[in-house]
Design an enzyme around this catalytic site. Structure first.
Site, PDB file in Angstrom:
ATOM      1  CE  LYS A 114      -1.435   7.915   7.154  1.00  0.00           C
ATOM      2  NZ  LYS A 114      -2.007   6.618   6.704  1.00  0.00           N
ATOM      3  CE  LYS A 163      -3.452   2.819   0.333  1.00  0.00           C
ATOM      4  NZ  LYS A 163      -4.467   2.790   1.375  1.00  0.00           N
TER       5      LYS A 163
END
Length: 293
Positions: free
Chosen positions: A239, A171
């Protein structure tokens, strides 16, 4: 039909629960801000007062939270998910978090006799609504096979990538490309614009060209027509980029385009755009090119 729990009822998590309810599953949900789940309760979702109570009520418990710290908050402690896990239970985390933290969590889950999958998704609220979300799964293959039909109720494409933590890794590897593509597209578009080509004409040509990925085709129009609610804000994508940069340092993989893109996201935050969709990169680049808003 399965007896499920779901913790984290934000934009993505809430829409996932809706799909699970529509598929006929029983779902007990929890969110730190209870009002975010009211519409799902109206649809038939049961409410759990704590993450532990959700995991106690469910055979399979999902989490979908903002970051590693949020994951640790809902899994640890006397009211956390871990305290309610035991033999026969499965825990599936769909958050985008540190792969190392995900692997460490999987060990704690196994110590309690339960099983864990990391199953982050590729896509946004738009692809989720369209039934086009893809899911990447890490963990024991037998658990993946058993859980795949439930995961397919969330997104039709479910791919096994390896042991615990590797789906979280995958991911991060996918997401680092998204802002890089946007930044590169901004350069192409602004070069065309400042040469005298109307923006709409240049966008049309670029999005019909070989450089236009599926992500660019649905995301870059948000740069010129921002949505009321961002699909993926600057803080969240940064992030993910920071996770990628940390992994690159640990694995000794050079990450020059990720590092550069991260600096432009810093500029977005400095200009007050942290809560805007990260396609706001175009506005920042447009200013830098002397073209105003």
């Amino acid at each position: 039909m399965a007896n499920l729990g779901f913790i984290g009822l934000g934009t993505m998590g809430g829409k996932m629960v809706r799909r699970l309810l529509d598929a006929g599953h029983t779902v007990t949900g929890y969110n730190r801000t209870r009002s975010r789940g009211d519409w799902l309760v109206d649809m038939g979702m049961l409410w759990g007062e704590t993450p532990r109570s959700v995991a106690e009520a469910a055979d399979v418990t999902f989490t979908m939270v903002a970051n590693t710290q949020a994951l640790e908050a809902v899994t640890g402690g006397p009211d956390g998910v871990l305290s309610a896990l035991g033999p026969g239970k499965v825990y599936i985390d769909m958050s985008t978090v540190s792969p190392a933290a995900s692997r460490a969590l999987s060990i704690q889950v196994r110590e309690r006799g339960a099983q864990m999958l990391d199953a982050p998704v590729s896509g946004s609220a738009v692809t989720l609504d369209a039934g086009q979300l893809s899911v990447m799964v890490g963990g024991e293959y037998e658990v993946y096979e058993a859980m795949k039909p439930i995961l397919e109720d969330i997104g039709p494409t479910v791919d096994y990538v390896g042991e615990n933590g590797l789906a979280a890794t995958m991911k991060v590897a996918v997401n680092l490309s998204l802002p890089i593509q946007i930044l590169s597209f901004c350069e192409s578009l602004l070069l065309a614009e400042k040469s005298g080509i109307p923006r709409e004409a240049a966008m049309t040509a670029l999005l019909n060209s070989v450089v236009a990925s599926p992500a660019l085709k649905y995301r870059f129009p948000l740069a010129v027509d921002p949505p009321e609610e961002p699909l993926f804000d600057v803080t969240m994508i940064q992030k993910d980029l920071m996770l990628a940069l940390d992994m690159g340092r640990d694995l000794e993989v050079p990450m020059p385009t990720s590092a550069t893109t991260n600096e432009y996201l810093n500029v977005c935050r400095a200009q007050g755009f942290s809560d805007q969709d990260f396609a706001i990169l175009y506005t920042v680049m447009r200013r830098m090119a002397g073209l105003g808003e």
